[in-house]
Design an enzyme around this catalytic site. Structure first.
Site, PDB file in Angstrom:
ATOM      1  N   GLY A  69       1.011   6.224  -0.590  1.00 52.09           N
ATOM      2  CA  GLY A  69       1.209   6.822  -1.694  1.00 52.09           C
ATOM      3  C   GLY A  69       2.584   6.994  -2.224  1.00 52.09           C
ATOM      4  N   GLN A  70       3.337   6.396  -1.334  1.00 54.31           N
ATOM      5  CA  GLN A  70       4.724   6.588  -1.419  1.00 54.31           C
ATOM      6  C   GLN A  70       4.932   5.616  -2.810  1.00 54.31           C
ATOM      7  OE1 GLN A  70       3.473   5.673   1.334  1.00 54.31           O
ATOM      8  NE2 GLN A  70       4.453   7.054   2.858  1.00 54.31           N
ATOM      9  N   LYS A  71       6.152   6.262  -3.675  1.00 54.94           N
ATOM     10  CA  LYS A  71       6.567   5.512  -4.890  1.00 54.94           C
ATOM     11  C   LYS A  71       6.705   4.068  -4.767  1.00 54.94           C
ATOM     12  CE  LYS A  71       8.518   8.028  -8.338  1.00 54.94           C
ATOM     13  NZ  LYS A  71       9.314   9.017  -8.672  1.00 54.94           N
TER      14      LYS A  71
END
Length: 184
Positions: A69-71
């Site tokens: 879910g990291q940007k």
């Protein structure tokens, strides 16, 4: 016999479902997946890419895709949408500062054509932490009541303790089953 009927019958034999687990980084997606699979959850590092687990539950074969879910990874989420039966959106209930970001990302997923019709389960994770927002507060912050395009449910849980993971998964399977494995 139409093509849709044939496809439903084929799918019924397999009782195989594809579940996509998304959420912001550090929400607890991998921890939920490992806990549900009975694995150790003491040492989990950020997912740089994706994990796939195939689990058996209630006579279903569940192919669960856990995507980081990291940007920097969110633009790749769309590569995983195809043939998704259920979307599990994981929220860090204790991360009040990122609720707006969480809401924005979820809303952008819900307009994706390839996710149309997918059942949505929102896990309000980390309910065991002090200061965690209630399910009602998260429901309001994420504007869940405005969702008309998907069947949805919010379920408070703790990935670390495993509390209330099963009721959420069971609801998801029941809802998908009522759509996909219908009798003709």
């Amino acid at each position: 016999m139409g093509l849709l009927t044939i496809l439903k019958k084929m799918k019924q034999k397999e009782r195989e479902l594809r579940l996509l687990m998304l959420g912001l980084d550090n929400a607890g997606k991998t921890t939920i997946l490992k806990k549900f699979n009975g694995e150790d959850v003491d040492t989990i590092s950020p997912t740089l890419g994706f994990n796939i687990k195939t689990l058996e539950h209630r006579g279903f074969k569940l192919n669960i895709w856990d995507v980081g879910g990291q940007k920097s990874l969110r633009s790749y989420w769309r590569n995983y949408f195809e043939s998704t039966d259920g979307l599990i959106w994981v929220v860090d209930s204790a991360d009040r500062q990122r609720m707006q970001d969480c809401q924005r990302e979820l809303q952008s997923l819900l307009v994706e054509e390839r996710l149309a019709g997918a059942t949505l389960l929102i896990f309000a994770n980390k309910q065991d932490l002090p200061g965690a927002l209630s399910c009602n507060a998260i429901q309001e912050a994420l504007e869940l009541d405005s969702i008309r395009s998907h069947h949805w449910r919010i379920q408070g849980c703790s990935a670390v303790t495993g509390e209330d993971l099963l009721p959420g998964i069971d609801w998801l399977l029941d809802d998908i089953s009522s759509r996909v494995f219908t009798a003709d």
